[in-house]
Design a protein around this motif. Structure first.
Motif, short mmCIF file in Angstrom:
data_model
loop_
_atom_site.label_atom_id
_atom_site.label_comp_id
_atom_site.label_asym_id
_atom_site.label_seq_id
_atom_site.Cartn_x
_atom_site.Cartn_y
_atom_site.Cartn_z
N HIS A 209 0.85 -1.19 0.00
CA HIS A 209 0.00 0.00 0.00
C HIS A 209 0.89 1.25 0.00
O HIS A 209 1.88 1.29 0.73
CB HIS A 209 -0.88 -0.01 1.26
N PRO A 210 0.52 2.28 -0.78
CA PRO A 210 1.36 3.48 -0.84
C PRO A 210 1.47 4.21 0.51
O PRO A 210 2.50 4.80 0.81
CB PRO A 210 0.64 4.37 -1.85
N CYS A 211 0.41 4.19 1.29
CA CYS A 211 0.42 4.71 2.66
C CYS A 211 1.16 6.05 2.80
O CYS A 211 2.15 6.15 3.54
CB CYS A 211 1.03 3.67 3.60
N PRO A 212 0.71 7.09 2.12
CA PRO A 212 1.38 8.38 2.25
C PRO A 212 1.20 8.96 3.66
O PRO A 212 0.26 8.60 4.36
CB PRO A 212 0.68 9.26 1.22
N LEU A 213 2.12 9.83 4.03
CA LEU A 213 2.07 10.44 5.36
C LEU A 213 0.70 11.07 5.62
O LEU A 213 0.09 10.86 6.66
CB LEU A 213 3.17 11.50 5.45
N GLU A 214 0.23 11.85 4.64
CA GLU A 214 -1.12 12.41 4.75
C GLU A 214 -2.10 11.42 4.12
O GLU A 214 -1.88 10.98 3.00
CB GLU A 214 -1.18 13.74 3.99
N THR A 215 -3.17 11.10 4.83
CA THR A 215 -4.16 10.17 4.27
C THR A 215 -5.03 10.91 3.25
O THR A 215 -4.85 12.10 3.03
CB THR A 215 -5.04 9.60 5.39
N CYS A 216 -5.99 10.21 2.64
CA CYS A 216 -6.86 10.84 1.64
C CYS A 216 -7.97 11.63 2.32
O CYS A 216 -8.42 11.28 3.42
CB CYS A 216 -7.49 9.78 0.74
N GLY A 217 -8.43 12.67 1.66
CA GLY A 217 -9.52 13.45 2.24
C GLY A 217 -10.01 14.53 1.30
O GLY A 217 -9.42 14.76 0.23
N CYS A 218 -11.11 15.16 1.68
CA CYS A 218 -11.64 16.26 0.85
C CYS A 218 -12.53 17.17 1.68
O CYS A 218 -12.95 16.82 2.79
CB CYS A 218 -12.44 15.70 -0.33
N VAL A 219 -12.80 18.34 1.14
CA VAL A 219 -13.83 19.22 1.68
C VAL A 219 -14.72 19.60 0.49
O VAL A 219 -14.22 20.15 -0.50
CB VAL A 219 -13.25 20.51 2.29
N ALA A 220 -16.00 19.25 0.57
CA ALA A 220 -16.94 19.61 -0.49
C ALA A 220 -17.77 20.79 -0.02
O ALA A 220 -18.27 20.79 1.10
CB ALA A 220 -17.84 18.43 -0.82
N SER A 221 -17.89 21.80 -0.89
CA SER A 221 -18.64 22.98 -0.48
C SER A 221 -19.56 23.42 -1.61
O SER A 221 -19.12 23.94 -2.63
CB SER A 221 -17.64 24.09 -0.12
N MET A 222 -20.85 23.18 -1.40
CA MET A 222 -21.83 23.54 -2.42
C MET A 222 -22.42 24.91 -2.08
O MET A 222 -23.01 25.10 -1.02
CB MET A 222 -22.94 22.49 -2.45
N ASP A 223 -22.21 25.85 -2.98
CA ASP A 223 -22.78 27.19 -2.82
C ASP A 223 -24.09 27.19 -3.60
O ASP A 223 -24.12 27.33 -4.81
CB ASP A 223 -21.78 28.21 -3.39
N LYS A 224 -25.20 27.00 -2.86
CA LYS A 224 -26.48 26.81 -3.54
C LYS A 224 -26.97 28.08 -4.21
O LYS A 224 -27.72 28.03 -5.18
CB LYS A 224 -27.53 26.30 -2.54
N VAL A 225 -26.57 29.23 -3.70
CA VAL A 225 -27.02 30.50 -4.28
C VAL A 225 -26.45 30.67 -5.69
O VAL A 225 -27.16 30.96 -6.64
CB VAL A 225 -26.59 31.68 -3.39
N ASN A 226 -25.15 30.42 -5.83
CA ASN A 226 -24.52 30.60 -7.13
C ASN A 226 -24.42 29.32 -7.95
O ASN A 226 -23.93 29.34 -9.08
CB ASN A 226 -23.13 31.20 -6.96
N GLY A 227 -24.85 28.21 -7.34
CA GLY A 227 -24.80 26.94 -8.06
C GLY A 227 -23.40 26.41 -8.27
O GLY A 227 -23.14 25.64 -9.18
#
Ligand code: PCD
Ligand SMILES: [Cu+]
Length: 805
Positions: A209-227
């Motif tokens: 396994h590549p096992c990088p120091l930083e694991t995988c992750g994300c931040v999803a941000s939906m701006d519903k006003v502007n789509g």
């Protein structure tokens, strides 16, 4: 104009261009803890996601009860497959043309599989709520052995049970994914069956396994006003993520912005698309709030992309005097529960058919069977361009075994079979065109550097002493000569899900003579901000220190296919050089106008255009840039910008000679590594210090993989190596000392002659370490010992050879 014209050498040095060991500009922030990683992103009102994961490797999901979790203060939502189904998002396409459950749909197929997604006020509440979700499972028979999978009546993938063909052709069993073949099967069999000398062996390259120091992750941000959807994540291919996200969600692509901030190591782990990304996007759309998901170490090791797991049955034949006549490889590839390998579409086994290696082998055949088992999906290029490390390990083991059959020195066997310098460009029996190489020179340099003959003599003396009972330590000399294949495209051969594998660079020169360049790739630690500025400095005569390199924001960067498979230098690096040349062409017209001569009467010199034959008459690039914006030049648009999209005509073929010397203690199974010598040829070297760092890092991963690192399962499909207590990660304590060296054979088709290098040390390193272990025990009868060569397995091998009395 200037009272003092600095001499040419000083002007070159000031650029810090090609060949300069410029210090890495990104390290100021990395070494001070000032990097900006996904987990550093904190948006107002942000929620946190966490997964309920399956404890079983194969089970039916009878029911999911989220009521207790939902009752917990701070819990906002619990998503299951039922919630995603109306959106068509309970399954997602994989990069390999298969599909994968986003959340368990009816059953689970590997331990750690995502079953439900909890969204809560903070990470701790989310984790508590995960414990409160009650899932009833009904256990099913587990298959962890790919050979058994092809015999079993147990159907793992019920969703495609009746389908007799998949994305890569015919399936001959419900647990079979594809058979992929290359080369001339019958001609190969014919040669081998009637050969003077044949070596035959099953070579296993274990799951890791590549096992990088930083694991995988994300931040999803939906701006519903502007789509608008903004997705921050640990992505090695941000534009691909944008396109896939658009196709899956129906949100128009201009309304999606994908940002890869600083990334703490990728190593192939961050190429694919994971359920966490899909669930976070859905959760943000549903709640109207930003949602962060960052996996922990156990989740990373258990559920995101693994690497290798190739069973390679090989046969290699030769004449009595050691000329190789044919090579055959029949591979069983364990892909786990879903085929989520990250390979170019046409190559379901990646570039494994580079397995003829550095040798002139007239005929060859490769057949790879992909198989489903109850293990995590993945199959990524952990520091190797698409299954090239498997291929290199395979051929470098087969060469050693052939040397035993022939009773010949393995260094000499390599030498007499190398592709000769005058054979390049070389057409391999399995369809590749090697662009350039000089293997004999590299090999001779390496053998001389370690005093190969001296080492062999010492080894013989040691063996005699061992036989007399005077020592319990044997000496092993691990040889490895590899040819890598990096820089995918070309677009005509290489695409991912139909997206052509070109890359890009866009440059803007500012009026005062500094610049910004943006690329379609993304550094995960490689130092692109340092090295790409160096390419440009040499091309356009602006100091690297005055050039900002920006990657990873799809709103500003030109479209590109990202960074993996050591493709950034061969592809985006080429685009950078060519965009620089466009800048230079325009600068030449401006200079000629300012100097009141014809375009052809000025020439580029380091950091300026000079009038031919009159070097005291010149305009510096800074002067030209200023004029480009501020002076009306007839027939020339204002501004100084360029963009280049580069579709490489071929891949690049870096190579190298690695030698590892170790002592093996037959009583404890411990090894002491005395010496690791690594000679790399990556064509034109942009930054020797960065290259050395790349080689050190890659060798350390190779050392880990060869000697102890693995993802192991028990018969129940329990992952036994999901923490850093069990999964080997070398620290400074274990890591051996390295000696690096180089030769320089430029790529004939790359604009600056550079080839990739980041993956080479893994490709060349693993066989060097493994061959050293084999070489130590070979005189006592060892033929093949599966990796990893941890103390226990070496002890066991010595014991099996009867060395413990
Ligand atoms: N000739 C030459 C080449 C190169 N170089 C350099 O070096 C580097 C690298 O490069 P390349 O080879 O091109 O590569 P890229 O593309 O950039 O990258 C990629 C790789 O990279 C490596 N390395 C590294 N490092 C770090 N630090 N981190 C990380 O994560 C990593 N990862 C790994 C991997 S794994 Mo895969 O993904 O598996 O496929 S692939 C890979 C950069 O910086 C460059 O610039 C130089 O200088 N010169
Ligand atoms: Cu690979």
């Amino acid at each position: 104009m200037n009272d003092l014209t600095p001499d040419r050498e000083d002007r070159v040095a000031k650029l810090k261009g090609l060949g300069c060991s410029r210090k890495r500009v990104e390290d100021a922030r990395f070494t001070q803890g000032k990097g900006n990683y996904v987990d550093d992103i904190k948006l107002p009102g942000m929620l946190h996601g966490d997964f309920v994961r399956s404890p079983y490797a194969h089970a039916r999901v009878v029911s999911i009860d989220a009521s207790a979790a939902l009752a917990l203060d701070g819990v906002v939502a619990v998503l299951t497959a039922k919630d995603l189904e109306p959106l068509g998002l309970h399954w997602m396409p994989t990069l390999a043309g298969d599909k994968q459950m986003v959340l368990a749909d009816g059953k689970v197929l590997f331990q750690g599989q995502e079953v439900a997604y909890v969204v809560a006020r903070d990470r701790y509440v989310a984790a508590d709520a995960v414990e409160l979700v009650e899932v009833e499972y009904e256990e099913l028979e587990v298959i962890v052995d790919p050979f058994k999978a092809l015999q079993s009546d147990v159907v793992l993938r019920e969703d495609i049970a009746g389908e007799t063909s998949g994305a890569h052709g015919e399936r001959r069993h419900p647990n079979h994914i594809f058979l992929w073949e290359e080369g001339d099967k019958s001609a190969t069999e014919q040669v081998i069956d009637s050969a003077d000398v044949v070596a035959e062996e099953m070579i296993y390259y274990h799951r890791t396994h590549p096992c990088p120091l930083e694991t995988c992750g994300c931040v999803a941000s939906m701006d519903k006003v502007n789509g608008k959807l903004t997705l921050y994540g640990t992505f090695q291919a941000p534009h691909v993520v944008r396109t896939v996200a658009s196709l899956l969600s129906g949100i128009e692509e201009h309304n999606i912005r994908v940002v890869s901030p600083d990334i703490g190591g990728g190593f192939g782990n961050k190429v694919g698309v994971y359920p966490g990304y899909v669930c976070s996007i859905v959760a943000s759309i549903v709640t109207g709030k930003p949602v962060k998901w960052v996996e922990d170490r156990m989740e990373n090791l258990m559920a995101t992309a693994f690497a290798r797991d190739y069973w390679m049955k090989g046969r290699i034949s030769a004449t009595k005097d050691g000329k190789i006549t044919a090579l055959e490889a029949k591979v069983t590839a364990d892909h786990g529960a879903f085929d989520a390998c990250a390979d170019p579409t046409k190559f379901p086994a990646g570039f494994f058919h580079i397995c003829t290696g550095s040798y002139d082998i007239p005929v060859a055949y490769v057949g790879v069977d992909g198989v489903y088992t109850n293990k995590a999906p993945g199959g990524v290029a952990y520091r190797c361009s698409f299954r090239v490390t498997e291929a290199a390990y395979f051929i470098e083991r087969m060469i050693e075994l052939l040397a035993i059959e022939l009773g010949m020195d393995a260094a000499e066997l390599r030498r007499i079979n190398f592709i000769r310098e005058d054979q390049f460009p070389y057409q391999s029996a399995l369809g590749w065109e090697y662009d350039s190489g000089d293997y004999h020179t590299a090999w001779d340099k390496a053998l001389a550097a370690v005093d190969y003959d001296g080492l062999r003599a010492e080894q013989a003396t040691r063996l005699e002493a061992f036989k007399r009972g005077e020592t319990r330590k044997l000496m092993g000399i691990g040889l490895s000569f590899f040819t890598e294949i990096v820089g995918a495209g070309p677009v005509k051969n290489c695409d991912i899900l139909g997206m052509g594998m070109f890359d890009s660079c866009e440059i803007r020169i500012h009026p005062t003579g500094s610049a910004i360049a943006r690329l379609g790739t993304i550094s995960q630690g490689q130092g692109h901000a340092t090295t790409f500025a160096q390419i440009l400095a040499s091309e356009i005569g602006i100091p690297a220190d005055s050039i900002t390199i920006e990657e990873g924001d799809t709103d500003t960067a030109p479209y590109g296919l990202g960074t993996y498979g050591s493709r950034s230098t061969p592809v985006a690096g080429a685009a950078t050089a060519l965009a620089g040349r466009k800048i230079r062409a325009k600068a030449q017209m401006i200079a000629a106008y300012l100097l009141e001569v014809h375009d052809n009467d000025v020439e580029f010199d380091v950091d300026r255009f000079v009038v031919k034959g009159a070097p005291e008459r010149f305009k510096t690039m800074a002067e030209i840039a200023y004029a480009a914006y501020n002076q009306a030049i007839p027939g020339v648009e204002p501004g100084l910008e360029a963009v280049s999209y580069y579709d490489p005509p071929n891949m690049t073929y870096p190579f190298g000679a690695y030698i590892c010397v170790m002592d093996v203690d037959v009583d404890t199974g411990e090894v002491h590594i005395r010496q690791v010598y690594a000679l790399d040829d990556c064509g034109t070297r942009i930054n020797p210090m960065v290259i050395e760092g790349q080689v050190h890092g890659g060798l350390t991963e190779a050392y880990a993989i060869a000697m102890a690192q693995e993802i192991a399962y028990d018969d129940m499909g329990n992952c036994k190596t999901a923490t850093l207590m069990d999964f080997f990660w070398p620290t400074a304590w274990e890591t051996p000392h390295y000696t690096t060296d180089h030769t320089e054979t430029p790529s004939p088709h790359h604009p600056i002659g550079a080839k990739g290098v980041g993956e080479s040390p893994n490709v060349g390193g693993v066989p060097a370490f493994s061959n050293a272990v084999h070489d130590a025990l070979r005189p006592l009868g060892l033929r093949q010992l599966h990796m990893p060569h941890d103390h226990w397995r070496i002890w066991k091998a010595a014991n099996d050879l009867g060395l413990h009395g």
